[in-house]
Design an enzyme around this catalytic site. Structure first.
Site, short mmCIF file in Angstrom:
data_model
loop_
_atom_site.label_atom_id
_atom_site.label_comp_id
_atom_site.label_asym_id
_atom_site.label_seq_id
_atom_site.Cartn_x
_atom_site.Cartn_y
_atom_site.Cartn_z
N HIS A 327 -27.83 -63.92 67.07
CA HIS A 327 -27.90 -62.67 68.48
C HIS A 327 -28.53 -63.68 69.31
CE1 HIS A 327 -24.89 -60.56 66.45
NE2 HIS A 327 -24.52 -60.05 67.12
N GLY A 328 -30.10 -64.22 68.65
CA GLY A 328 -30.91 -64.60 69.59
C GLY A 328 -32.73 -64.59 68.99
#
Length: 483
Positions: A327-328
């Site tokens: 996700h990041g």
């Protein structure tokens, strides 16, 4: 190009007309048009990064052929690793390079070494790179495991990789579902197109009326959490749960609906996760294309649940930590993934991770039982709490946010940052949850009511709601574009 932009509402009808009226007789012409439309769609964000999509397409197309043409298992595996290393390397550089460099510098600073981050580059994150790299990798995996034969039709493969409705934020499709639809002739289907338009309408409603309208409140609370009591912080993270759901599931609905207009069926990505009765069911309903990707290509190859309990728990932890990191490039997402692993493991150890796989809350009743209501509220609370990490800018902010929740128990009525009435939002969310409960058995039919009068009223209310809540001053980009 955004789904909720004027450009898209000009772009889509033009492509639709050309697709069905100018190229309906020839499959190659349809696919060429899809490919050009997809590159235009993506290139309007930044045309320079089209080269990455093209490169990924060429590599995995060639890898698929080489895997299939070799009978030696070691050679097949080497070619598979070419795909994995290339795609993970591409994703790693553009998404995680600065994260690793900064983490390296921070680690040495703990020991008193003041290292300047001279290796940091100004790397722009290409939109959708996390999605299309996983999509092309899944093709290589499926060819390797002999689940499908590689295509020799490069044009169709390129259209599969870049198919514009789901290119930027999914669903992350499998070649076994999407590619064969692209390689076969499509014929216009009126009912399919009408179904697609309904999904587009419902997706826009969730994006504009739910997600975008809650955005200013969530931004205000998370930016100024030290100034608010626990009641406001709980409100802020709860509204963020609805915001991210409306934003991401709204995108998926529009993507699936748009694909229907071109005679293509995409997989469902959201199945009313807010009505989940435990964390395992939640992950069977939230971002389905990603959770099934990790299950098929990471969890099962690691042994899945066929190994010992200890190794299964290890596999669960690996999956959720990787999912968080996907996700990041921030420790907040790794903590978020770890939190979900800790919440999932007890459900797994009790053997309750699959008991709700083929049912919905209130399966054979008008209303759910009190037990189900409690289960849903507990699961929603756990998931919502985890989103403190998901939404916070840093780990420090996340733990500070949590600290303020458990230290300042004063109550103060929250005022909307733009001066609107908060009661309107509470009523809106209440009606939204109730309506989703009514349609909870079929995520692809948001307006499936027999009465034409009821449907007309619903269409009118949805369109009126979008006109009422639309605000051009609000950031209209989608949250998952950053991933």
């Amino acid at each position: 190009m955004l789904f909720n932009s004027l450009e898209f509402f000009i772009f889509l009808p033009v492509v639709f007309i050309l697709y069905w009226f100018a190229s309906k007789k020839y499959l190659n012409t349809q696919n060429i048009l899809l490919l050009i439309a997809s590159y235009v769609f993506y290139g309007m964000w930044d045309w320079r990064f089209l080269s990455l999509i093209m490169l990924s397409t060429v590599v995995d197309y060639y890898v698929g052929i080489k895997i299939d043409s070799n009978t030696d298992k070691s050679l097949r595996k080497r070619w598979l690793w070419v795909s994995v290393i290339f795609n993970v390397g591409l994703l790693g550089f553009f998404k995680y390079y600065n994260f690793f460099v900064d983490s390296w510098v921070d680690m040495f600073s703990l020991f008193g070494y003041n290292m300047k981050s001279t290796w940091t580059l100004r790397v722009i994150l290409p939109v959708g790179i996390s999605f299309y790299t996983f999509q092309t990798m899944s093709y290589s995996f499926d060819v390797y495991y002999k689940k499908l034969k590689p295509t020799r039709d490069f044009l169709s493969f390129a259209a599969f990789v870049s198919f514009f409705p789901q290119l930027v934020a999914g669903p992350i499709e499998r070649a076994s579902n999407l590619l064969h639809q692209i390689t076969n002739k499509r014929n216009f289907n009126y009912n399919q197109s009408v179904s697609g338009l309904k999904l587009i309408l419902w997706g826009l409603f969730k994006k504009i009326v739910i997600a975008d309208s809650l955005g200013p409140i969530v931004d205000d609370v998370f930016s100024n959490y030290s100034n608010y009591p626990s009641s406001t912080l709980i409100l802020g993270v709860t509204l963020f749960s609805f915001q991210v759901y409306g934003d991401f599931s709204g995108y998926s609905d529009i993507a699936i609906g748009t694909a229907k207009l071109f005679g293509i069926e995409l997989m469902s990505n959201f199945k009313f996760p807010n009505f989940s009765r435990n964390v395992a069911e939640y992950w069977q309903r939230w971002h389905v294309s990603l959770s099934t990707w990790f299950r098929h290509y990471v969890y099962i190859p690691l042994g899945g649940s066929r190994v010992s309990k200890l190794k299964s728990v290890r596999n669960i932890c690996i999956i959720f930590l990787i999912s968080g990191f996907w996700h990041g490039a921030n420790w907040t997402f790794i903590f978020w993934g770890g939190f979900h692993a800790l919440a999932f493991i007890p459900v797994f150890l009790m053997g309750r991770n699959s008991i709700y796989k083929n049912s919905v809350v209130g399966e054979n009743a008008l209303f759910p039982s009190l037990k189900e209501v409690g289960q849903v509220m507990l699961t929603f609370g756990i998931v919502t709490f985890s989103r403190i990490f998901f939404r916070s800018e840093s780990i420090t902010d996340a733990f500070s946010f949590i600290t303020y929740i458990f230290t300042d128990f004063t109550y103060k009525s929250y005022s909307h940052p733009l001066g609107y009435r908060m009661i309107d939002y509470y009523i809106l969310l209440g009606l939204f949850v109730f309506y989703e409960y009514l349609i909870r058995k079929d995520e692809r039919s948001p307006f499936k009511f027999k009465s034409p009068v009821v449907r007309f009223v619903l269409y009118t209310l949805v369109i009126f709601g979008m006109l009422l809540f639309y605000d051009d001053a609000i950031d209209r980009s989608f949250i998952y574009f950053q991933f």
